[in-house]
Scaffold this motif. Structure first.
Motif, PDB file in Angstrom:
ATOM      1  N   ILE A 130     -10.241   7.131   3.354  1.00  0.00           N
ATOM      2  CA  ILE A 130     -10.907   5.858   3.087  1.00  0.00           C
ATOM      3  C   ILE A 130     -12.217   5.866   3.867  1.00  0.00           C
ATOM      4  O   ILE A 130     -12.245   6.205   5.053  1.00  0.00           O
ATOM      5  CB  ILE A 130     -10.007   4.671   3.515  1.00  0.00           C
ATOM      6  CG1 ILE A 130      -8.754   4.612   2.623  1.00  0.00           C
ATOM      7  CG2 ILE A 130     -10.777   3.350   3.474  1.00  0.00           C
ATOM      8  CD1 ILE A 130      -8.996   4.314   1.150  1.00  0.00           C
ATOM      9  N   LEU A 180      -3.059   4.150  -2.549  1.00  0.00           N
ATOM     10  CA  LEU A 180      -4.108   4.924  -1.858  1.00  0.00           C
ATOM     11  C   LEU A 180      -4.826   5.850  -2.839  1.00  0.00           C
ATOM     12  O   LEU A 180      -6.048   5.998  -2.777  1.00  0.00           O
ATOM     13  CB  LEU A 180      -3.509   5.719  -0.693  1.00  0.00           C
ATOM     14  CG  LEU A 180      -3.110   4.861   0.519  1.00  0.00           C
ATOM     15  CD1 LEU A 180      -2.305   5.685   1.510  1.00  0.00           C
ATOM     16  CD2 LEU A 180      -4.348   4.264   1.199  1.00  0.00           C
ATOM     17  N   LEU A 183      -7.267   3.700  -4.571  1.00  0.00           N
ATOM     18  CA  LEU A 183      -8.361   3.292  -3.674  1.00  0.00           C
ATOM     19  C   LEU A 183      -9.331   4.458  -3.442  1.00  0.00           C
ATOM     20  O   LEU A 183     -10.554   4.254  -3.399  1.00  0.00           O
ATOM     21  CB  LEU A 183      -7.805   2.792  -2.338  1.00  0.00           C
ATOM     22  CG  LEU A 183      -7.087   1.435  -2.381  1.00  0.00           C
ATOM     23  CD1 LEU A 183      -6.406   1.154  -1.039  1.00  0.00           C
ATOM     24  CD2 LEU A 183      -8.074   0.310  -2.725  1.00  0.00           C
ATOM     25  N   ILE A 234      -4.055   1.480   5.102  1.00  0.00           N
ATOM     26  CA  ILE A 234      -5.370   1.797   4.520  1.00  0.00           C
ATOM     27  C   ILE A 234      -6.270   2.392   5.590  1.00  0.00           C
ATOM     28  O   ILE A 234      -6.896   3.432   5.395  1.00  0.00           O
ATOM     29  CB  ILE A 234      -6.011   0.534   3.908  1.00  0.00           C
ATOM     30  CG1 ILE A 234      -5.219   0.071   2.683  1.00  0.00           C
ATOM     31  CG2 ILE A 234      -7.475   0.807   3.533  1.00  0.00           C
ATOM     32  CD1 ILE A 234      -5.612  -1.302   2.170  1.00  0.00           C
ATOM     33  N   VAL A 276       0.854  -1.189   0.000  1.00  0.00           N
ATOM     34  CA  VAL A 276       0.000   0.000   0.000  1.00  0.00           C
ATOM     35  C   VAL A 276       0.893   1.244   0.000  1.00  0.00           C
ATOM     36  O   VAL A 276       1.448   1.632   1.017  1.00  0.00           O
ATOM     37  CB  VAL A 276      -0.971  -0.013   1.193  1.00  0.00           C
ATOM     38  CG1 VAL A 276      -1.723   1.311   1.275  1.00  0.00           C
ATOM     39  CG2 VAL A 276      -1.953  -1.166   1.034  1.00  0.00           C
TER      40      VAL A 276
END
Ligand code: ZN
Length: 165
Positions: free
Chosen positions: A142, A69, A72, A136, A64
């Protein structure tokens, strides 16, 4: 025959029976998968994915990074995904070197310092999954109710094993 000419033949076969031109962009399973680029991993096959089902974000190690990110966030904000799987795998190349070893190799090969590069190798497979899940979860961008799970794919058996968090 070069790889490209083989690809073009395969693509011609694929397109000749292609019937999925009306798929919408948002993944139907509302899932994003972060995994390694290792050629032995075929997430569509080992997870039973079809076109349109999921985002699959791949890099060396399935780590990650800022760019993962970035993907995402776009996946969640514009394409509605709400579940993330982090999948690392046995016999990963990222278990076989250190940052300093690769930096030295690059210095010797190209005569340019590579000190700014972090290649993100790891020594503990399960811990690398936990670390990436933590990255995450730590991101303020997120969606909080996102389900994030960690997995190890076994390249010898084809099985997906859960990582306790
Ligand atoms: Zn790998």
């Amino acid at each position: 025959m070069s790889a490209v000419s083989q690809f073009l033949e395969a693509n011609a076969r694929y397109a000749s029976s292609f019937a999925k031109g009306d798929l919408a962009a948002p993944p139907t399973k509302r899932v994003a998968i972060v995994t390694c680029m290792d050629a032995r991993l075929d997430p569509a096959k080992f997870l039973g994915l079809e076109e349109g089902d999921a985002h699959v974000i791949r890099n060396a190690g399935g780590r990650v990074t800022a760019d993962v990110l970035r993907s995402l966030i776009i996946s969640q904000q514009f394409l509605g995904t709400r579940e993330i799987l982090v999948i690392h795998h046995t016999d990963c190349g990222m278990l076989t070197f250190t940052d300093e070893q690769l930096r030295q190799r690059l210095r010797e090969q190209f005569g340019v310092p590579a000190d700014d590069w972090a290649f993100l190798p790891f020594t503990d497979l399960e811990q690398s999954v936990r670390d990436d899940i933590a990255l995450i979860r730590r991101s303020p961008f997120i969606v909080p109710e996102t389900t994030v799970t960690g997995w190890i794919y076994d390249v010898r058996t084809g099985k997906l094993l859960p990582v306790d968090q």
